[in-house]
Design a protein around this motif. Sequence first.
Motif, mmCIF file in Angstrom:
data_model
loop_
_atom_site.group_PDB
_atom_site.id
_atom_site.type_symbol
_atom_site.label_atom_id
_atom_site.label_comp_id
_atom_site.label_asym_id
_atom_site.label_seq_id
_atom_site.Cartn_x
_atom_site.Cartn_y
_atom_site.Cartn_z
ATOM 1 N N ARG A 20 38.390 34.572 44.946
ATOM 2 C CA ARG A 20 38.794 34.443 43.528
ATOM 3 C C ARG A 20 40.073 34.781 43.327
ATOM 4 N N GLU A 21 41.204 33.997 43.250
ATOM 5 C CA GLU A 21 42.587 33.801 43.096
ATOM 6 C C GLU A 21 42.993 33.763 41.756
ATOM 7 N N LYS A 22 42.229 32.975 41.247
ATOM 8 C CA LYS A 22 42.325 32.553 39.847
ATOM 9 C C LYS A 22 40.986 32.677 38.664
ATOM 10 N N LYS A 23 41.252 33.004 37.904
ATOM 11 C CA LYS A 23 40.144 33.336 36.727
ATOM 12 C C LYS A 23 39.353 31.913 36.759
ATOM 13 N N GLU A 24 39.618 30.839 36.687
ATOM 14 C CA GLU A 24 38.630 29.795 36.588
ATOM 15 C C GLU A 24 38.132 29.170 37.933
ATOM 16 N N ARG A 25 38.602 29.993 38.958
ATOM 17 C CA ARG A 25 38.108 29.081 40.026
ATOM 18 C C ARG A 25 37.544 30.447 41.187
ATOM 19 N N PHE A 26 36.148 29.903 41.695
ATOM 20 C CA PHE A 26 35.448 30.761 42.507
ATOM 21 C C PHE A 26 34.984 30.058 43.746
ATOM 22 N N SER A 27 35.389 30.370 45.014
ATOM 23 C CA SER A 27 35.160 29.492 45.938
ATOM 24 C C SER A 27 34.263 30.270 46.888
ATOM 25 N N LEU A 28 33.255 29.526 47.433
ATOM 26 C CA LEU A 28 32.276 30.050 48.540
ATOM 27 C C LEU A 28 32.625 29.557 49.675
ATOM 28 N N ILE A 29 32.828 30.662 50.906
ATOM 29 C CA ILE A 29 32.933 30.011 52.099
ATOM 30 C C ILE A 29 31.820 30.337 53.110
ATOM 31 N N LEU A 30 31.507 29.253 53.930
ATOM 32 C CA LEU A 30 30.730 29.479 54.962
ATOM 33 C C LEU A 30 31.604 29.642 56.263
ATOM 34 N N GLU A 31 31.709 30.917 56.868
ATOM 35 C CA GLU A 31 32.684 30.893 57.846
ATOM 36 C C GLU A 31 32.248 30.169 59.049
ATOM 37 N N SER A 32 31.103 30.146 59.638
ATOM 38 C CA SER A 32 30.730 29.054 60.541
ATOM 39 C C SER A 32 29.395 28.723 60.251
ATOM 40 N N ALA A 33 29.096 27.655 59.676
ATOM 41 C CA ALA A 33 28.050 27.138 59.172
ATOM 42 C C ALA A 33 26.950 27.026 60.142
ATOM 43 N N SER A 34 25.514 27.221 59.651
ATOM 44 C CA SER A 34 24.571 27.149 60.577
ATOM 45 C C SER A 34 23.305 26.517 59.850
ATOM 46 N N THR A 35 22.309 25.920 60.510
ATOM 47 C CA THR A 35 21.515 25.133 60.066
ATOM 48 C C THR A 35 20.501 26.050 58.954
ATOM 49 N N ASN A 36 20.310 27.200 59.011
ATOM 50 C CA ASN A 36 19.486 27.917 57.977
ATOM 51 C C ASN A 36 20.292 28.176 56.609
ATOM 52 N N GLN A 37 21.562 27.650 56.645
ATOM 53 C CA GLN A 37 22.446 27.680 55.348
ATOM 54 C C GLN A 37 22.402 26.266 54.674
ATOM 55 N N THR A 38 21.320 25.260 55.154
ATOM 56 C CA THR A 38 21.198 24.039 54.471
ATOM 57 C C THR A 38 20.687 24.509 53.259
ATOM 58 N N SER A 39 21.016 24.179 52.115
ATOM 59 C CA SER A 39 20.553 24.629 50.740
ATOM 60 C C SER A 39 21.177 23.521 49.647
ATOM 61 N N MET A 40 20.641 24.239 48.668
ATOM 62 C CA MET A 40 21.450 23.716 47.137
ATOM 63 C C MET A 40 22.144 24.920 46.778
ATOM 64 N N TYR A 41 23.249 24.827 46.533
ATOM 65 C CA TYR A 41 24.167 25.970 46.009
ATOM 66 C C TYR A 41 24.361 25.669 44.676
ATOM 67 N N LEU A 42 24.314 26.595 43.872
ATOM 68 C CA LEU A 42 24.846 26.594 42.449
ATOM 69 C C LEU A 42 25.812 27.746 41.942
ATOM 70 N N CYS A 43 26.670 27.135 41.174
ATOM 71 C CA CYS A 43 27.866 28.113 40.858
ATOM 72 C C CYS A 43 27.312 28.302 39.335
ATOM 73 N N ALA A 44 27.453 29.459 38.561
ATOM 74 C CA ALA A 44 27.595 29.788 37.364
ATOM 75 C C ALA A 44 28.588 30.566 36.669
ATOM 76 N N SER A 45 28.836 30.814 35.496
ATOM 77 C CA SER A 45 29.828 31.643 34.976
ATOM 78 C C SER A 45 29.156 32.145 33.516
ATOM 79 N N SER A 46 29.683 33.251 33.189
ATOM 80 C CA SER A 46 29.087 33.979 31.594
ATOM 81 C C SER A 46 30.342 34.724 31.588
ATOM 82 N N SER A 47 30.262 35.073 30.113
ATOM 83 C CA SER A 47 31.187 35.981 29.432
ATOM 84 C C SER A 47 30.703 37.424 29.616
ATOM 85 N N LEU A 48 31.639 38.014 29.171
ATOM 86 C CA LEU A 48 31.290 39.743 29.478
ATOM 87 C C LEU A 48 30.345 40.261 28.192
#
Lengths: 116, 114
Positions: free
Chosen positions: A68-96
């Motif tokens: 998270r280098e900027k407030k508006e952007r949040f990146s997810l990184i799979l360093e070395s993808a594996s078959t058990n990481q097959t899935s639906m990935y959801l991003c969410a945000s909320s205020s404080l």
Amino acid sequence: DVKVTQSSRYLVKRTGEKVFLECVQDMDHENMFWYRQDPGLGLRLIYFSYDVKMKEKGDIPEGYSVSREKKERFSLILESASTNQTSMYLCASSSLGTGSDNYGYTFGSGTRLTVV
Amino acid sequence: AQSVSQHNHHVILSEAASLELGCNYSYGGTVNLFWYVQYPGQHLQLLLKYFSGDPLVKGIKGFEAEFIKSKFSFNLRKPSVQWSDTAEYFCAVNPINAGNMLTFGGGTRLMVKP
């Protein structure tokens, strides 16, 4: 209309590839989250961030990292993808906000990742 | 660790039937409670939320939920379902001392037959 945008709706990657999933929100929210959604398991938290350059592990961080280098952007990184990481990935945000200011999360549309 | 349990994984109803989806949580302190809905091919949307006050909360599309503190429950109800209510429903709990962290249940997939 407030939005959380995930860059890809569908992705197919090979085992061992490095995978980047991008999420951008336009609500000036402090908090951002990455979940994976699997049938019968609901939503499981991978990582979250309360501020720029800040990250915390969720319930299932193994095999993942985030940026998270900027407030508006949040990146997810799979360093070395594996078959058990097959899935639906959801991003969410909320205020404080707490109490009645806490409107819960705003979710993106999800990225369905298949690792072959 | 706190947990959220949704006992019904799959529910099939005919139109006009009444709906009740169970949600129980294990956290003993004060909580905020949410129900989210995910229609086929769409993102999760907030259905309703409880923070304090009247334990019977009304949400969008005719849904309501009742917080029963003594039972650690927050069940979702609708008197008469429609085919368009076919979706997956998620209960979520936010302990007030956990900032904005939500813990989700496993989800209940509802199918309404026309």
